[in-house]
Design a protein around this motif. Sequence first.
Motif, PDB file in Angstrom:
ATOM      1  N   ASN A  67     -88.073  37.228  -4.148  1.00  0.00           N
ATOM      2  CA  ASN A  67     -89.363  37.606  -4.721  1.00  0.00           C
ATOM      3  C   ASN A  67     -89.614  39.056  -4.361  1.00  0.00           C
ATOM      4  OD1 ASN A  67     -91.368  37.910  -2.362  1.00  0.00           O
ATOM      5  ND2 ASN A  67     -90.436  35.906  -1.913  1.00  0.00           N
ATOM      6  N   PRO A  68     -90.499  39.739  -5.090  1.00  0.00           N
ATOM      7  CA  PRO A  68     -90.654  41.179  -4.878  1.00  0.00           C
ATOM      8  C   PRO A  68     -91.496  41.566  -3.672  1.00  0.00           C
ATOM      9  CG  PRO A  68     -92.110  40.437  -6.631  1.00  0.00           C
ATOM     10  CD  PRO A  68     -91.273  39.254  -6.247  1.00  0.00           C
ATOM     11  N   ILE A  69     -91.932  40.585  -2.853  1.00  0.00           N
ATOM     12  CA  ILE A  69     -92.865  40.903  -1.773  1.00  0.00           C
ATOM     13  C   ILE A  69     -92.237  40.769  -0.388  1.00  0.00           C
ATOM     14  CG2 ILE A  69     -95.084  40.324  -0.709  1.00  0.00           C
ATOM     15  CD1 ILE A  69     -96.069  39.422  -3.415  1.00  0.00           C
ATOM     16  N   ALA A  70     -91.794  39.556  -0.017  1.00  0.00           N
ATOM     17  CA  ALA A  70     -91.343  39.343   1.356  1.00  0.00           C
ATOM     18  C   ALA A  70     -90.359  38.190   1.420  1.00  0.00           C
ATOM     19  CB  ALA A  70     -92.537  39.060   2.274  1.00  0.00           C
ATOM     20  N   ALA A  71     -89.542  38.205   2.497  1.00  0.00           N
ATOM     21  CA  ALA A  71     -88.524  37.170   2.692  1.00  0.00           C
ATOM     22  C   ALA A  71     -89.045  36.002   3.531  1.00  0.00           C
ATOM     23  CB  ALA A  71     -87.294  37.771   3.371  1.00  0.00           C
ATOM     24  N   HIS A  72     -90.320  36.005   3.884  1.00  0.00           N
ATOM     25  CA  HIS A  72     -90.947  34.875   4.576  1.00  0.00           C
ATOM     26  C   HIS A  72     -92.420  34.843   4.171  1.00  0.00           C
ATOM     27  CE1 HIS A  72     -92.843  37.556   7.658  1.00  0.00           C
ATOM     28  NE2 HIS A  72     -91.765  38.289   7.424  1.00  0.00           N
ATOM     29  N   PRO A  73     -93.074  33.686   4.288  1.00  0.00           N
ATOM     30  CA  PRO A  73     -94.424  33.537   3.718  1.00  0.00           C
ATOM     31  C   PRO A  73     -95.548  34.189   4.506  1.00  0.00           C
ATOM     32  CG  PRO A  73     -93.291  31.413   3.937  1.00  0.00           C
ATOM     33  CD  PRO A  73     -92.534  32.406   4.739  1.00  0.00           C
ATOM     34  N   HIS A  74     -95.270  34.735   5.707  1.00  0.00           N
ATOM     35  CA  HIS A  74     -96.328  35.302   6.545  1.00  0.00           C
ATOM     36  C   HIS A  74     -97.376  34.239   6.915  1.00  0.00           C
ATOM     37  CE1 HIS A  74     -94.434  38.903   5.012  1.00  0.00           C
ATOM     38  NE2 HIS A  74     -95.119  39.648   5.850  1.00  0.00           N
ATOM     39  N   GLN A  75     -96.956  33.014   7.025  1.00  0.00           N
ATOM     40  CA  GLN A  75     -97.846  31.915   7.431  1.00  0.00           C
ATOM     41  C   GLN A  75     -96.953  30.799   7.942  1.00  0.00           C
ATOM     42  OE1 GLN A  75     -99.083  28.809   7.084  1.00  0.00           O
ATOM     43  NE2 GLN A  75    -101.159  29.131   7.800  1.00  0.00           N
ATOM     44  N   VAL A  76     -97.055  30.494   9.238  1.00  0.00           N
ATOM     45  CA  VAL A  76     -96.062  29.647   9.880  1.00  0.00           C
ATOM     46  C   VAL A  76     -96.070  28.218   9.351  1.00  0.00           C
ATOM     47  CG1 VAL A  76     -97.573  29.066  11.831  1.00  0.00           C
ATOM     48  CG2 VAL A  76     -95.071  28.972  12.096  1.00  0.00           C
ATOM     49  N   VAL A  77     -97.243  27.657   9.057  1.00  0.00           N
ATOM     50  CA  VAL A  77     -97.295  26.270   8.584  1.00  0.00           C
ATOM     51  C   VAL A  77     -96.646  26.164   7.208  1.00  0.00           C
ATOM     52  CG1 VAL A  77     -98.785  24.319   8.009  1.00  0.00           C
ATOM     53  CG2 VAL A  77     -99.341  25.793   9.963  1.00  0.00           C
ATOM     54  N   LEU A  78     -96.985  27.083   6.309  1.00  0.00           N
ATOM     55  CA  LEU A  78     -96.369  27.080   4.986  1.00  0.00           C
ATOM     56  C   LEU A  78     -94.873  27.347   5.073  1.00  0.00           C
ATOM     57  CD1 LEU A  78     -99.069  28.962   2.878  1.00  0.00           C
ATOM     58  CD2 LEU A  78     -98.437  26.547   2.718  1.00  0.00           C
ATOM     59  N   GLN A  79     -94.471  28.187   5.996  1.00  0.00           N
ATOM     60  CA  GLN A  79     -93.049  28.469   6.180  1.00  0.00           C
ATOM     61  C   GLN A  79     -92.300  27.199   6.562  1.00  0.00           C
ATOM     62  OE1 GLN A  79     -92.086  31.844   8.755  1.00  0.00           O
ATOM     63  NE2 GLN A  79     -90.357  30.697   9.598  1.00  0.00           N
ATOM     64  N   TRP A  80     -92.851  26.431   7.483  1.00  0.00           N
ATOM     65  CA  TRP A  80     -92.196  25.197   7.910  1.00  0.00           C
ATOM     66  C   TRP A  80     -92.259  24.123   6.828  1.00  0.00           C
ATOM     67  CZ3 TRP A  80     -90.291  22.942  12.698  1.00  0.00           C
ATOM     68  CH2 TRP A  80     -89.856  23.913  13.598  1.00  0.00           C
ATOM     69  N   LEU A  81     -93.374  24.034   6.127  1.00  0.00           N
ATOM     70  CA  LEU A  81     -93.468  23.056   5.039  1.00  0.00           C
ATOM     71  C   LEU A  81     -92.406  23.319   3.979  1.00  0.00           C
ATOM     72  CD1 LEU A  81     -97.333  22.767   4.529  1.00  0.00           C
ATOM     73  CD2 LEU A  81     -95.801  20.959   5.340  1.00  0.00           C
ATOM     74  N   ALA A  82     -92.236  24.574   3.619  1.00  0.00           N
ATOM     75  CA  ALA A  82     -91.291  24.927   2.571  1.00  0.00           C
ATOM     76  C   ALA A  82     -89.854  24.743   3.028  1.00  0.00           C
ATOM     77  CB  ALA A  82     -91.519  26.366   2.113  1.00  0.00           C
ATOM     78  N   GLU A  83     -89.567  25.074   4.292  1.00  0.00           N
ATOM     79  CA  GLU A  83     -88.178  25.138   4.739  1.00  0.00           C
ATOM     80  C   GLU A  83     -87.724  23.896   5.503  1.00  0.00           C
ATOM     81  OE1 GLU A  83     -87.742  29.985   5.120  1.00  0.00           O
ATOM     82  OE2 GLU A  83     -87.919  28.778   6.945  1.00  0.00           O
ATOM     83  N   TRP A  84     -88.623  23.262   6.262  1.00  0.00           N
ATOM     84  CA  TRP A  84     -88.248  22.118   7.082  1.00  0.00           C
ATOM     85  C   TRP A  84     -88.776  20.796   6.520  1.00  0.00           C
ATOM     86  CZ3 TRP A  84     -86.312  22.383  12.503  1.00  0.00           C
ATOM     87  CH2 TRP A  84     -85.884  23.665  12.851  1.00  0.00           C
ATOM     88  N   GLY A  85     -89.773  20.862   5.634  1.00  0.00           N
ATOM     89  CA  GLY A  85     -90.335  19.647   5.062  1.00  0.00           C
ATOM     90  C   GLY A  85     -91.592  19.185   5.794  1.00  0.00           C
ATOM     91  N   PHE A  86     -92.271  18.204   5.215  1.00  0.00           N
ATOM     92  CA  PHE A  86     -93.552  17.744   5.749  1.00  0.00           C
ATOM     93  C   PHE A  86     -93.394  17.014   7.079  1.00  0.00           C
ATOM     94  CE2 PHE A  86     -94.800  18.750   1.507  1.00  0.00           C
ATOM     95  CZ  PHE A  86     -96.171  18.993   1.561  1.00  0.00           C
ATOM     96  N   ALA A  87     -92.352  16.207   7.235  1.00  0.00           N
ATOM     97  CA  ALA A  87     -92.188  15.432   8.462  1.00  0.00           C
ATOM     98  C   ALA A  87     -91.983  16.346   9.670  1.00  0.00           C
ATOM     99  CB  ALA A  87     -91.007  14.474   8.311  1.00  0.00           C
ATOM    100  N   ALA A  88     -91.071  17.307   9.556  1.00  0.00           N
ATOM    101  CA  ALA A  88     -90.805  18.219  10.675  1.00  0.00           C
ATOM    102  C   ALA A  88     -92.037  19.063  10.989  1.00  0.00           C
ATOM    103  CB  ALA A  88     -89.611  19.123  10.339  1.00  0.00           C
ATOM    104  N   THR A  89     -92.747  19.502   9.949  1.00  0.00           N
ATOM    105  CA  THR A  89     -93.949  20.303  10.169  1.00  0.00           C
ATOM    106  C   THR A  89     -95.011  19.488  10.893  1.00  0.00           C
ATOM    107  OG1 THR A  89     -93.469  21.544   8.149  1.00  0.00           O
ATOM    108  CG2 THR A  89     -95.694  21.736   9.049  1.00  0.00           C
TER     109      THR A  89
END
Length: 459
Positions: free
Chosen positions: A307-329
């Motif tokens: 994406n044209p902005i950043a390589a991470h969401p700048h928000q830890v909960v959303l980062q984990w939800l997207a990458e690790w899933g709901f259970a791990a988060t």
Amino acid sequence: MKALTPAVLIYSLLALVFTAFCLSAIQIWHQGYGWHDQQRIVQLLLLCAFAPLAILLPQAMLPRFAQLLLIGLFLVGLCSSLFAALPEWALKEWSRYAGLTLAALAIRALARRSTWQSIILWAMAAVGLVHAFQFLIYYLTAFATGIRMLDADLLFNGFSNPRFFGQFQVMLMPVIALLVERCRQQRRTAFAALLGLALISQWCIAFTLGGRGLWLGLLAGHLALLLINRQLWRIVALQAGAALLGFMLFLLLFKLIPLWLGLDPALRDSLRTGFSGRERIWLWAWEMALANPWLGVGPMHYSATYNPIAAHPHQVVLQWLAEWGFAATFIALVLGAWGLLHGARHLRQASSNELDAGLWVAIVGALVLAQVDGVFVMPYTETWLALLIGLALARWSKPVMPSRIQRIACAIISIPVFMVLGKVLISEVPTLPQTVDAYMTQHHTGWTPRFWSQGWIPM
């Protein structure tokens, strides 16, 4: 002459690598590597040292439910990594988080000795003292060289972006404050004065660089401290006084003196109200989480979709939800809530002191800042956070020997941590500058840090 014992060798190795880690935010050692990559390399060295030593060093026991949650978290993360599009990249992120956990547990045991506790706290303060000194030197140099230009982005050192510096400051300033209060109680006036000047200078830097998230994190941490235990008000008053004096120094250096000399300093806008594009990367992270609810797209794999902005969401909960899933988060949030409640319960006791207050404000401030910034992405800040959590665990828990389950789990986890991160150091680091330049030239991307300073996973 007595032979060196294994314990002495272990502690000497840790001290050596820890010193290199601290210095990685003070001086660039090789021009081919920027601040971010240099700090990532030393972080991996430190975690590779902690991985085998976590088995040999005496550990402190976690409660049974915390052990099970951590084991479940890393098992889910391992499954997410194996099913990711690029498992080798996902395993790097998984190994890094596992290594930081092992480091926190090892520091928890080491910090039972007051010597190690003091080494960690004073080392952090020393780095902040050097940064404050460099800031003032760079300010004076702007006039001594005849350049007569004040650009805020040229006056700080150690980080490639002022936001990354702010992530360090949110933990640094509470640590300096607790050391000032401790020196005051011990009547070490000279040390208290020196640290006080460093704290004031750090606040001046914070106002210069316009760190809104930093101010929010510190405010939240201190307000929570007052709500939990008003008897620790001295730490809050000390920080408030330093902030006021820092603001006055900021006005003197960047308003009155430039006005007198007819200069127009280039400062960051401290009163901006926009999200700086965060609303877009947050939305993309949420959509990614909804599309992959069980295991996510894989650790680090937010940066596999450009994406044209950043390589991470700048928000830890959303980062984990997207990458690790709901259970791990969910597991991670439960562990975080347990840690905060445990710390708050200890703060309410009459035996709590300036050390508890400083650790609480530093950890809470970093967690608050992580809701709007990449605290759990940047190597220097996430490592300091793990070390401070280890100190807090040592302070806020009873010294009980670990169970057999915990020792076996740490031993098993340490093996892939050492192998994966060791492989990165051996195979990627020597050619990293050339690899980064080649990727940016081919794909026409800018600097977007994630694991390395070029943060996009090569597809």
